[in-house]
Design a protein around this motif. Structure first.
Motif, mmCIF file in Angstrom:
data_model
loop_
_atom_site.group_PDB
_atom_site.id
_atom_site.type_symbol
_atom_site.label_atom_id
_atom_site.label_comp_id
_atom_site.label_asym_id
_atom_site.label_seq_id
_atom_site.Cartn_x
_atom_site.Cartn_y
_atom_site.Cartn_z
ATOM 1 N N LEU A 234 0.786 -1.196 -0.020
ATOM 2 C CA LEU A 234 -0.198 0.065 -0.178
ATOM 3 C C LEU A 234 0.740 1.108 -0.002
ATOM 4 C CD1 LEU A 234 -2.679 -1.132 2.443
ATOM 5 C CD2 LEU A 234 -2.973 -0.884 -0.208
ATOM 6 N N THR A 235 1.803 0.997 0.676
ATOM 7 C CA THR A 235 2.965 2.517 0.771
ATOM 8 C C THR A 235 3.449 2.489 -0.625
ATOM 9 O OG1 THR A 235 3.189 1.941 3.084
ATOM 10 C CG2 THR A 235 4.860 3.367 1.960
ATOM 11 N N ASP A 236 3.958 1.657 -0.986
ATOM 12 C CA ASP A 236 4.594 1.787 -2.320
ATOM 13 C C ASP A 236 3.528 2.148 -3.403
ATOM 14 O OD1 ASP A 236 7.037 1.012 -1.526
ATOM 15 O OD2 ASP A 236 6.921 -1.070 -1.818
ATOM 16 N N SER A 237 2.404 1.632 -3.508
ATOM 17 C CA SER A 237 1.410 2.109 -4.407
ATOM 18 C C SER A 237 0.993 3.489 -4.208
ATOM 19 C CB SER A 237 0.035 1.401 -4.186
ATOM 20 O OG SER A 237 0.251 -0.063 -4.251
ATOM 21 N N ILE A 238 0.932 4.200 -2.956
ATOM 22 C CA ILE A 238 0.744 5.287 -2.782
ATOM 23 C C ILE A 238 1.899 6.315 -3.296
ATOM 24 C CG2 ILE A 238 0.391 7.251 -0.762
ATOM 25 C CD1 ILE A 238 -0.973 5.219 0.564
ATOM 26 N N LEU A 239 3.238 5.831 -3.002
ATOM 27 C CA LEU A 239 4.078 6.789 -3.510
ATOM 28 C C LEU A 239 4.453 6.587 -5.187
ATOM 29 C CD1 LEU A 239 6.985 5.353 -0.973
ATOM 30 C CD2 LEU A 239 5.955 7.708 -1.293
ATOM 31 N N ILE A 240 3.939 5.594 -5.589
ATOM 32 C CA ILE A 240 3.837 5.459 -7.082
ATOM 33 C C ILE A 240 2.813 6.332 -7.656
ATOM 34 C CG2 ILE A 240 3.528 3.958 -8.932
ATOM 35 C CD1 ILE A 240 5.213 1.662 -7.544
ATOM 36 N N MET B 165 3.735 9.772 -7.751
ATOM 37 C CA MET B 165 4.582 10.242 -8.674
ATOM 38 C C MET B 165 3.841 10.453 -10.024
ATOM 39 S SD MET B 165 8.266 8.085 -8.529
ATOM 40 C CE MET B 165 7.532 6.330 -8.239
ATOM 41 N N TRP B 166 2.943 9.423 -10.307
ATOM 42 C CA TRP B 166 2.107 9.475 -11.395
ATOM 43 C C TRP B 166 1.101 10.831 -11.432
ATOM 44 C CZ3 TRP B 166 3.130 7.787 -15.881
ATOM 45 C CH2 TRP B 166 3.886 6.502 -16.042
ATOM 46 N N GLY B 167 0.862 11.003 -10.383
ATOM 47 C CA GLY B 167 -0.017 12.365 -10.198
ATOM 48 C C GLY B 167 0.600 13.505 -10.618
ATOM 49 N N VAL B 168 2.022 13.663 -10.066
ATOM 50 C CA VAL B 168 2.873 14.690 -10.282
ATOM 51 C C VAL B 168 3.296 14.719 -11.997
ATOM 52 C CG1 VAL B 168 5.003 15.889 -9.983
ATOM 53 C CG2 VAL B 168 3.967 15.009 -8.018
ATOM 54 N N ILE B 169 3.571 13.776 -12.562
ATOM 55 C CA ILE B 169 3.634 13.508 -13.879
ATOM 56 C C ILE B 169 2.358 13.863 -14.719
ATOM 57 C CG2 ILE B 169 4.281 11.965 -15.724
ATOM 58 C CD1 ILE B 169 5.885 10.461 -13.615
ATOM 59 N N VAL B 170 1.228 13.524 -14.320
ATOM 60 C CA VAL B 170 0.080 14.047 -15.150
ATOM 61 C C VAL B 170 -0.291 15.507 -15.210
ATOM 62 C CG1 VAL B 170 -2.436 13.633 -15.317
ATOM 63 C CG2 VAL B 170 -0.744 11.646 -15.148
ATOM 64 N N PHE B 171 -0.019 15.912 -13.903
ATOM 65 C CA PHE B 171 -0.244 17.227 -13.616
ATOM 66 C C PHE B 171 0.516 18.067 -14.330
ATOM 67 C CE2 PHE B 171 0.620 21.395 -11.422
ATOM 68 C CZ PHE B 171 -0.903 21.783 -11.484
ATOM 69 N N ALA B 172 1.876 17.666 -14.491
ATOM 70 C CA ALA B 172 3.104 18.358 -14.978
ATOM 71 C C ALA B 172 2.674 18.335 -16.505
ATOM 72 C CB ALA B 172 4.344 18.096 -14.517
ATOM 73 N N GLY B 173 2.383 17.216 -16.928
ATOM 74 C CA GLY B 173 2.207 17.012 -18.426
ATOM 75 C C GLY B 173 1.172 17.797 -18.908
ATOM 76 N N THR B 174 0.171 18.245 -18.349
ATOM 77 C CA THR B 174 -1.033 18.729 -18.929
ATOM 78 C C THR B 174 -0.453 20.486 -19.101
ATOM 79 O OG1 THR B 174 -1.748 19.240 -16.487
ATOM 80 C CG2 THR B 174 -2.731 17.346 -17.669
ATOM 81 N N THR B 175 0.491 20.816 -18.290
ATOM 82 C CA THR B 175 0.769 22.131 -18.345
ATOM 83 C C THR B 175 1.994 22.342 -19.602
ATOM 84 O OG1 THR B 175 2.681 21.732 -16.669
ATOM 85 C CG2 THR B 175 0.525 22.707 -16.116
ATOM 86 N N PHE B 176 2.548 21.223 -19.909
ATOM 87 C CA PHE B 176 3.543 21.271 -21.126
ATOM 88 C C PHE B 176 3.060 21.032 -22.451
ATOM 89 C CE2 PHE B 176 6.253 20.778 -17.190
ATOM 90 C CZ PHE B 176 6.986 21.898 -17.404
ATOM 91 N N GLY B 177 1.982 20.520 -22.787
ATOM 92 C CA GLY B 177 1.327 20.262 -23.960
ATOM 93 C C GLY B 177 1.680 18.641 -24.303
ATOM 94 N N ASP B 178 1.422 18.362 -25.352
ATOM 95 C CA ASP B 178 1.297 16.892 -25.873
ATOM 96 C C ASP B 178 2.723 16.314 -25.895
ATOM 97 O OD1 ASP B 178 -1.231 16.849 -26.103
ATOM 98 O OD2 ASP B 178 -1.239 17.012 -28.430
ATOM 99 N N LEU B 179 3.713 16.988 -26.463
ATOM 100 C CA LEU B 179 5.365 16.732 -26.327
ATOM 101 C C LEU B 179 5.754 16.428 -24.962
ATOM 102 C CD1 LEU B 179 7.678 15.578 -27.904
ATOM 103 C CD2 LEU B 179 8.144 18.109 -28.076
ATOM 104 N N GLY B 180 5.373 17.528 -24.154
ATOM 105 C CA GLY B 180 5.634 17.378 -22.700
ATOM 106 C C GLY B 180 5.321 16.513 -21.920
ATOM 107 N N PHE B 181 3.878 16.216 -22.295
ATOM 108 C CA PHE B 181 3.153 14.888 -21.624
ATOM 109 C C PHE B 181 3.875 13.630 -21.939
ATOM 110 C CE2 PHE B 181 -0.056 11.498 -21.156
ATOM 111 C CZ PHE B 181 -0.441 11.907 -19.683
ATOM 112 N N LEU B 182 4.350 13.525 -23.184
ATOM 113 C CA LEU B 182 4.897 12.277 -23.822
ATOM 114 C C LEU B 182 6.192 12.079 -22.963
ATOM 115 C CD1 LEU B 182 3.834 12.210 -27.298
ATOM 116 C CD2 LEU B 182 3.019 10.860 -25.502
#
Length: 155
Positions: free
Chosen positions: A37-43, A46-63
Motif C-alpha cells: 500500500l505504501t509503495d502504491s501510494i508513492l507510485i 509520482m504519476w499524479g505529479v507527472i500527469v499534472f506537469a504533463g498537462t501544463t507542457f502540452g502533448d510533447l511534454g506529456f509524452l
C-alpha cells in the motif's frame, strides 16, 4: 532527475541487501500488505505529479514526462529490489526480498517477480496474490514462485 534523487537517497541512507532473518516469511504477511500500500501510494503520487506537469507542457511534454514516469516505475520496482533487496515500502516495514536459498535477490529475479504482478493483480485485484501467499509453504505469490524469491524480515 527524480530517479537520480531516489537512488541518491538509497545510497546515503539505506544498506544494500540487509541481513535477512530467515524463517520469518510467515510472520510478515501484514507487513507485506502495508508495504504494498505504501509503495502504491508513492507510485500514485509520482504519476499524479507527472500527469499534472504533463498537462501544463502540452502533448510533447506529456509524452516526455510519461516516459520519465515509466523509467521511474521501472527503477522503483525492478531495480531497487534487485540492487538493494527492497522498495521504500518494504524498507519502512523492515522487509527484504531474498532468493529462497537465503542469497540476495538478483536483478533478474526482481524483474521476473515484478513483471508477474500482472498475473497476481489483474483479473482479481490481488486476490490471486493473497490466496497464494496464505496457502503456499513459503508464503509466495506467483512472481515469487517463478523468481524463486521470498520476503522476510530484516535483522
Amino acid at each position: 532527475m527524480t530517479n537520480h534523487i531516489l537512488l541518491g537517497l538509497y545510497e546515503r541512507h539505506m544498506k544494500k541487501h540487509p541481513q535477512p532473518k530467515l524463517g520469518t516469511n510467515g510472520d510478515v504477511i501484514w507487513h507485506r500488505i502495508l508495504a504494498f500500500l505504501t509503495d502504491s501510494i508513492l507510485i500514485g503520487l509520482m504519476w499524479g505529479v507527472i500527469v499534472f506537469a504533463g498537462t501544463t507542457f502540452g502533448d510533447l511534454g506529456f509524452l516526455v514526462l510519461l516516459f520519465v514516469g515509466l523509467v521511474a516505475i521501472l527503477i522503483y520496482g525492478f531495480l531497487l529490489e534487485g540492487l538493494y533487496g527492497y522498495t521504500p515500502g518494504k524498507y519502512l516495514f523492515g522487509l527484504v526480498v531474498i532468493k529462497s536459498d537465503g542469497s540476495n535477490c538478483t536483478l533478474g529475479a526482481s524483474i521476473l517477480r515484478n513483471l508477474l504482478w500482472i498475473v497476481d493483480v489483474l483479473p482479481t485485484a490481488n486476490l490471486v496474490a493473497m490466496v497464494l501467499i496464505l496457502l503456499t509453504e513459503d508464503n509466495q505469490r506467483v512472481g515469487d514462485l517463478v523468481a524463486d524469491t521470498i520476503v522476510v524480515k530484516q535483522q
